[in-house]
Design a protein around this motif. Structure first.
Motif, PDB file in Angstrom:
ATOM      1  N   PHE A  78     -15.916  16.781 -47.720  1.00  0.00           N
ATOM      2  CA  PHE A  78     -17.127  15.948 -47.745  1.00  0.00           C
ATOM      3  C   PHE A  78     -18.371  16.847 -47.736  1.00  0.00           C
ATOM      4  CE2 PHE A  78     -20.486  13.388 -45.800  1.00  0.00           C
ATOM      5  CZ  PHE A  78     -20.284  12.099 -46.285  1.00  0.00           C
ATOM      6  N   SER A  79     -18.322  17.898 -46.926  1.00  0.00           N
ATOM      7  CA  SER A  79     -19.501  18.775 -46.794  1.00  0.00           C
ATOM      8  C   SER A  79     -19.708  19.632 -48.039  1.00  0.00           C
ATOM      9  CB  SER A  79     -19.349  19.681 -45.569  1.00  0.00           C
ATOM     10  OG  SER A  79     -18.423  20.725 -45.811  1.00  0.00           O
ATOM     11  N   MET A  80     -18.687  19.689 -48.913  1.00  0.00           N
ATOM     12  CA  MET A  80     -18.778  20.540 -50.099  1.00  0.00           C
ATOM     13  C   MET A  80     -18.986  19.717 -51.374  1.00  0.00           C
ATOM     14  SD  MET A  80     -18.551  23.543 -48.749  1.00  0.00           S
ATOM     15  CE  MET A  80     -18.334  24.612 -50.158  1.00  0.00           C
ATOM     16  N   ILE A  81     -19.235  18.394 -51.248  1.00  0.00           N
ATOM     17  CA  ILE A  81     -19.406  17.544 -52.442  1.00  0.00           C
ATOM     18  C   ILE A  81     -20.616  18.020 -53.247  1.00  0.00           C
ATOM     19  CG2 ILE A  81     -19.977  15.200 -53.259  1.00  0.00           C
ATOM     20  CD1 ILE A  81     -18.295  14.079 -50.931  1.00  0.00           C
ATOM     21  N   ASP A  82     -21.731  18.159 -52.558  1.00  0.00           N
ATOM     22  CA  ASP A  82     -22.974  18.600 -53.219  1.00  0.00           C
ATOM     23  C   ASP A  82     -24.004  18.935 -52.142  1.00  0.00           C
ATOM     24  OD1 ASP A  82     -23.772  16.153 -52.227  1.00  0.00           O
ATOM     25  OD2 ASP A  82     -23.890  15.149 -54.165  1.00  0.00           O
ATOM     26  N   ARG A  83     -25.214  19.279 -52.560  1.00  0.00           N
ATOM     27  CA  ARG A  83     -26.262  19.657 -51.601  1.00  0.00           C
ATOM     28  C   ARG A  83     -26.487  18.547 -50.576  1.00  0.00           C
ATOM     29  NH1 ARG A  83     -31.352  18.773 -50.327  1.00  0.00           N
ATOM     30  NH2 ARG A  83     -31.473  17.122 -51.875  1.00  0.00           N
ATOM     31  N   GLU A  84     -26.585  17.293 -51.044  1.00  0.00           N
ATOM     32  CA  GLU A  84     -26.888  16.180 -50.131  1.00  0.00           C
ATOM     33  C   GLU A  84     -25.845  16.082 -49.012  1.00  0.00           C
ATOM     34  OE1 GLU A  84     -27.294  15.908 -53.393  1.00  0.00           O
ATOM     35  OE2 GLU A  84     -29.367  15.246 -53.612  1.00  0.00           O
ATOM     36  N   HIS A  85     -24.570  16.237 -49.382  1.00  0.00           N
ATOM     37  CA  HIS A  85     -23.521  16.084 -48.366  1.00  0.00           C
ATOM     38  C   HIS A  85     -23.472  17.290 -47.422  1.00  0.00           C
ATOM     39  CE1 HIS A  85     -22.413  12.877 -51.131  1.00  0.00           C
ATOM     40  NE2 HIS A  85     -21.782  12.330 -50.111  1.00  0.00           N
ATOM     41  N   ALA A  86     -23.832  18.459 -47.944  1.00  0.00           N
ATOM     42  CA  ALA A  86     -23.904  19.644 -47.069  1.00  0.00           C
ATOM     43  C   ALA A  86     -25.030  19.456 -46.055  1.00  0.00           C
ATOM     44  CB  ALA A  86     -24.136  20.898 -47.900  1.00  0.00           C
ATOM     45  N   LEU A 126     -26.473  16.567 -45.167  1.00  0.00           N
ATOM     46  CA  LEU A 126     -26.135  15.454 -44.262  1.00  0.00           C
ATOM     47  C   LEU A 126     -25.225  15.953 -43.137  1.00  0.00           C
ATOM     48  CD1 LEU A 126     -24.733  12.000 -45.456  1.00  0.00           C
ATOM     49  CD2 LEU A 126     -23.821  13.189 -43.499  1.00  0.00           C
ATOM     50  N   THR A 127     -24.205  16.724 -43.512  1.00  0.00           N
ATOM     51  CA  THR A 127     -23.238  17.212 -42.519  1.00  0.00           C
ATOM     52  C   THR A 127     -23.930  18.082 -41.472  1.00  0.00           C
ATOM     53  OG1 THR A 127     -21.467  17.171 -44.140  1.00  0.00           O
ATOM     54  CG2 THR A 127     -21.125  18.578 -42.211  1.00  0.00           C
ATOM     55  N   GLN A 128     -24.727  19.014 -41.934  1.00  0.00           N
ATOM     56  CA  GLN A 128     -25.319  19.941 -40.955  1.00  0.00           C
ATOM     57  C   GLN A 128     -26.396  19.261 -40.127  1.00  0.00           C
ATOM     58  OE1 GLN A 128     -25.877  24.009 -41.948  1.00  0.00           O
ATOM     59  NE2 GLN A 128     -23.744  24.209 -42.546  1.00  0.00           N
ATOM     60  N   VAL A 129     -27.197  18.370 -40.725  1.00  0.00           N
ATOM     61  CA  VAL A 129     -28.218  17.664 -39.933  1.00  0.00           C
ATOM     62  C   VAL A 129     -27.522  16.758 -38.920  1.00  0.00           C
ATOM     63  CG1 VAL A 129     -30.068  15.949 -40.009  1.00  0.00           C
ATOM     64  CG2 VAL A 129     -30.025  17.797 -41.689  1.00  0.00           C
ATOM     65  N   ASN A 130     -26.561  15.974 -39.392  1.00  0.00           N
ATOM     66  CA  ASN A 130     -25.862  15.056 -38.488  1.00  0.00           C
ATOM     67  C   ASN A 130     -25.247  15.816 -37.307  1.00  0.00           C
ATOM     68  OD1 ASN A 130     -24.688  12.258 -38.047  1.00  0.00           O
ATOM     69  ND2 ASN A 130     -22.818  13.488 -38.078  1.00  0.00           N
ATOM     70  N   ASN A 131     -24.555  16.907 -37.609  1.00  0.00           N
ATOM     71  CA  ASN A 131     -23.795  17.596 -36.563  1.00  0.00           C
ATOM     72  C   ASN A 131     -24.701  18.452 -35.680  1.00  0.00           C
ATOM     73  OD1 ASN A 131     -21.758  16.363 -37.968  1.00  0.00           O
ATOM     74  ND2 ASN A 131     -20.656  18.219 -38.506  1.00  0.00           N
ATOM     75  N   VAL A 132     -25.535  19.265 -36.314  1.00  0.00           N
ATOM     76  CA  VAL A 132     -26.327  20.221 -35.521  1.00  0.00           C
ATOM     77  C   VAL A 132     -27.439  19.493 -34.759  1.00  0.00           C
ATOM     78  CG1 VAL A 132     -27.745  22.309 -35.617  1.00  0.00           C
ATOM     79  CG2 VAL A 132     -25.748  22.092 -37.108  1.00  0.00           C
ATOM     80  N   VAL A 133     -28.126  18.562 -35.412  1.00  0.00           N
ATOM     81  CA  VAL A 133     -29.208  17.839 -34.726  1.00  0.00           C
ATOM     82  C   VAL A 133     -28.627  16.927 -33.640  1.00  0.00           C
ATOM     83  CG1 VAL A 133     -31.090  16.164 -35.015  1.00  0.00           C
ATOM     84  CG2 VAL A 133     -30.768  17.989 -36.695  1.00  0.00           C
ATOM     85  N   GLY A 134     -27.512  16.265 -33.945  1.00  0.00           N
ATOM     86  CA  GLY A 134     -26.874  15.402 -32.934  1.00  0.00           C
ATOM     87  C   GLY A 134     -26.556  16.191 -31.671  1.00  0.00           C
ATOM     88  N   THR A 135     -25.931  17.346 -31.852  1.00  0.00           N
ATOM     89  CA  THR A 135     -25.537  18.151 -30.682  1.00  0.00           C
ATOM     90  C   THR A 135     -26.760  18.715 -29.966  1.00  0.00           C
ATOM     91  OG1 THR A 135     -23.417  18.646 -31.694  1.00  0.00           O
ATOM     92  CG2 THR A 135     -24.143  20.146 -29.959  1.00  0.00           C
ATOM     93  N   LEU A 136     -27.755  19.122 -30.733  1.00  0.00           N
ATOM     94  CA  LEU A 136     -28.982  19.658 -30.106  1.00  0.00           C
ATOM     95  C   LEU A 136     -29.690  18.570 -29.288  1.00  0.00           C
ATOM     96  CD1 LEU A 136     -30.555  22.293 -29.971  1.00  0.00           C
ATOM     97  CD2 LEU A 136     -31.679  21.679 -32.119  1.00  0.00           C
ATOM     98  N   PHE A 178     -19.212  24.254 -45.361  1.00  0.00           N
ATOM     99  CA  PHE A 178     -20.473  23.927 -44.666  1.00  0.00           C
ATOM    100  C   PHE A 178     -20.194  23.078 -43.427  1.00  0.00           C
ATOM    101  CE2 PHE A 178     -22.528  24.947 -48.841  1.00  0.00           C
ATOM    102  CZ  PHE A 178     -23.227  26.045 -48.356  1.00  0.00           C
ATOM    103  N   TYR A 179     -19.093  22.301 -43.460  1.00  0.00           N
ATOM    104  CA  TYR A 179     -18.712  21.577 -42.247  1.00  0.00           C
ATOM    105  C   TYR A 179     -18.329  22.555 -41.145  1.00  0.00           C
ATOM    106  CZ  TYR A 179     -15.241  20.164 -38.920  1.00  0.00           C
ATOM    107  OH  TYR A 179     -14.535  20.054 -37.751  1.00  0.00           O
ATOM    108  N   HIS A 180     -17.394  23.486 -41.456  1.00  0.00           N
ATOM    109  CA  HIS A 180     -16.945  24.429 -40.416  1.00  0.00           C
ATOM    110  C   HIS A 180     -18.139  25.241 -39.903  1.00  0.00           C
ATOM    111  CE1 HIS A 180     -12.868  23.633 -42.231  1.00  0.00           C
ATOM    112  NE2 HIS A 180     -12.516  23.705 -40.967  1.00  0.00           N
ATOM    113  N   LEU A 181     -19.076  25.545 -40.811  1.00  0.00           N
ATOM    114  CA  LEU A 181     -20.290  26.271 -40.385  1.00  0.00           C
ATOM    115  C   LEU A 181     -21.105  25.464 -39.378  1.00  0.00           C
ATOM    116  CD1 LEU A 181     -21.177  27.921 -43.719  1.00  0.00           C
ATOM    117  CD2 LEU A 181     -21.512  29.078 -41.540  1.00  0.00           C
ATOM    118  N   SER A 182     -21.135  24.126 -39.550  1.00  0.00           N
ATOM    119  CA  SER A 182     -21.920  23.310 -38.612  1.00  0.00           C
ATOM    120  C   SER A 182     -21.368  23.459 -37.191  1.00  0.00           C
ATOM    121  CB  SER A 182     -21.934  21.834 -39.043  1.00  0.00           C
ATOM    122  OG  SER A 182     -20.683  21.217 -38.782  1.00  0.00           O
ATOM    123  N   LYS A 183     -20.057  23.651 -37.088  1.00  0.00           N
ATOM    124  CA  LYS A 183     -19.431  23.817 -35.769  1.00  0.00           C
ATOM    125  C   LYS A 183     -19.819  25.152 -35.150  1.00  0.00           C
ATOM    126  CE  LYS A 183     -16.714  20.160 -35.506  1.00  0.00           C
ATOM    127  NZ  LYS A 183     -16.891  19.126 -34.506  1.00  0.00           N
TER     128      LYS A 183
END
Ligand code: NAD
Ligand code: USQ
Length: 383
Positions: free
Chosen positions: A104-112, A114-124, A180-185
């Motif tokens: 999902f995180s590798m579909i395109d720029r938008e999904h990358a 989305l993944t990093q904002v959702n995960n990194v901002v949520g946790t922050l 990009f998903y694994h990077l968000s972790k």
């Protein structure tokens, strides 16, 4: 003890919420239900017919006499998150609430993004809300074994002691994630580590391997409590996918040579590991890392195990080696430690013929729901 399960409507979160509730924890679920929305957007459905979260909760109350509190909202919304923490006042927070698919995180720029904002901002946001309202609460955060990548040395649990030019230090283990998903972790881990250091928060990062299986003691009680089981090319994971492919007569989709080795665990161990982490909290100011898996397998070996189990049940199982849509080593060294959870008392369910039989039978029961068009991978790392 009061425990907030963020992402409690998902695969690991739902099973964990029920497991903890059954064992006397007072549990609330926080979930934005965005995963159900992503399924709709991709046009995919879990193999199993999952019911609405409110129905699931009512059904659990009927069976157990225990009511799970529900907070529907997004943790990237700080107001909502802080109100939830102030209202429920958990002593531990289990955080599963992220976009968790590498494809999902590798579909395109938008999904990358989305993944990093959702995960990194949520946790922050969560770290700030804990600092502000619940500085003593224990954060149990789901990370991933994929943070480490596939280094040519043994993988330690979070930290490694290095001697360099005559000096020695214990440092965070190097990270070489594969999407990009694994990077968000990885970004999450760094943010949590820093927050523990500067604000004295307490946290446990559970670097989990690939989870397989579907039934736990609680989710098997009633069809309304059934857990999700993803098989599509975006959210489905290796062993679960292979079992469902075998059930519908689709050749097993091994990417490349199949020499990729990963760490795995049964969902019945996921719920137990989280319980062990909660029951033995990290000290204040400490960022603990546990590698959460029970066994290592190559994907090629898993496919052969599913073929053997399927053939014994009378299924016609073929193994297909597809061009690998990912950029990853297919032949490599992989040896990871997992002693921390074992020393807290984890008694693993090792992958067995009976588990494979039950997963295959489960897949056969729901096979009419499989959309064969969703099985092959469509997302390429190189595009
Ligand atoms: P899932 O997609 O089934 O569940 C995640 C849940 O989190 C969903 O219900 C979703 O709606 C919710 N969510 C996502 N973003 C949110 C947000 N911003 N606010 C509120 N809720 C949000 O995923 P899963 O398989 O249960 O995985 C749970 C966690 O475990 C993830 O962090 C994942 O990275 C990790 N993990 C999963 C596996 C696996 O094999 N499934 C393996 C290792 C680690
Ligand atoms: N693979 C195949 N065929 C398939 C699916 C996958 O050969 O049909 C291969 C992949 O190329 C990869 C390995 O199997 O080498 C694992 O892939 P996966 O899709 O099962 O798992 P992954 O993408 O790594 O992600 C899953 C979860 C993620 C979690 C991770 C744990 O979706 O949330 O973080 O497992 S780990 O793999 O340890 O990083």
């Amino acid at each position: 003890m009061k425990v907030l399960v963020i992402g409690g409507d998902g695969y690991c979160g739902w099973a964990t919420a029920l497991h903890l509730s059954a064992r006397g924890y007072e549990v609330a679920i926080l979930d934005s239900l965005v995963r159900r929305h992503w399924d709709l957007e991709l046009g995919v459905e879990t193999l199993t017919p999952i019911t609405a979260i409110q129905k699931r909760i009512d059904c659990w109350q009927g069976h157990s006499g225990k009511r799970l509190e529900l907070f529907v909202g997004d943790i990237t919304n700080y107001e909502f998150l802080s109100q939830t923490l102030r209202s429920f006042e958990p002593e531990a927070i289990v955080h599963f609430g992220e976009q968790r698919s590498a494809p999902f995180s590798m579909i395109d720029r938008e999904h990358a993004v989305l993944t990093q904002v959702n995960n990194v901002v949520g946790t922050l946001n969560l770290l700030y809300a804990m600092k502000e309202f619940l500085p003593d609460c224990h954060l149990v955060k789901l990370g991933t074994m994929g943070e480490y990548g596939t280094p040519n040395i043994d993988i330690e649990e979070g930290y490694i002691t290095i001697e360099h030019n005559g000096r020695k230090d214990t440092l965070p283990y190097p990270k070489q994630p594969g999407s990009f998903y694994h990077l968000s972790k990885v970004h999450d881990s760094h943010n949590i580590h820093f927050a523990c250091k500067v604000w004295g928060l307490r946290a446990t990062d559970l670097n989990q391997g690939v989870v397989y299986g579907v039934l736990t003691e609680e989710t098997g009680l009633d069809e309304v409590l059934i857990n999700r089981l993803d098989y599509d090319g975006v959210f489905g994971t290796a062993l679960n996918r292979f079992c469902i492919q075998a059930a519908v007569g689709h050749p097993l989709t091994v990417y490349g040579t199949g020499g990729q080795t990963r760490s795995f665990l049964d969902i019945r161990d996921t719920v137990r590991c989280v319980e062990l982490a909660i029951a033995n909290p990290a000290e204040s100011g400490k960022f603990r890392v546990f590698n959460q898996f029970t066994e290592l397998f190559s994907v090629g070996d898993l496919a052969m195990m599913v073929k053997k189990a399927g053939t014994a049940m009378g299924l016609d199982v073929e193994v297909n080696h597809l061009d690998n849509p990912r950029v990853e080593l297919e032949e490599h060294y992989f040896n990871a430690k997992n002693t921390n959870l074992l020393s807290l008392g984890l008694q693993p369910h090792f992958l067995s013929d009976s588990l494979l039989d039950s997963l295959l039978n489960f897949a056969i029961r729901y096979k009419e729901r499989v959309d064969a068009q969703q099985i092959l991978p469509k997302v390429s790392w190189r595009r």
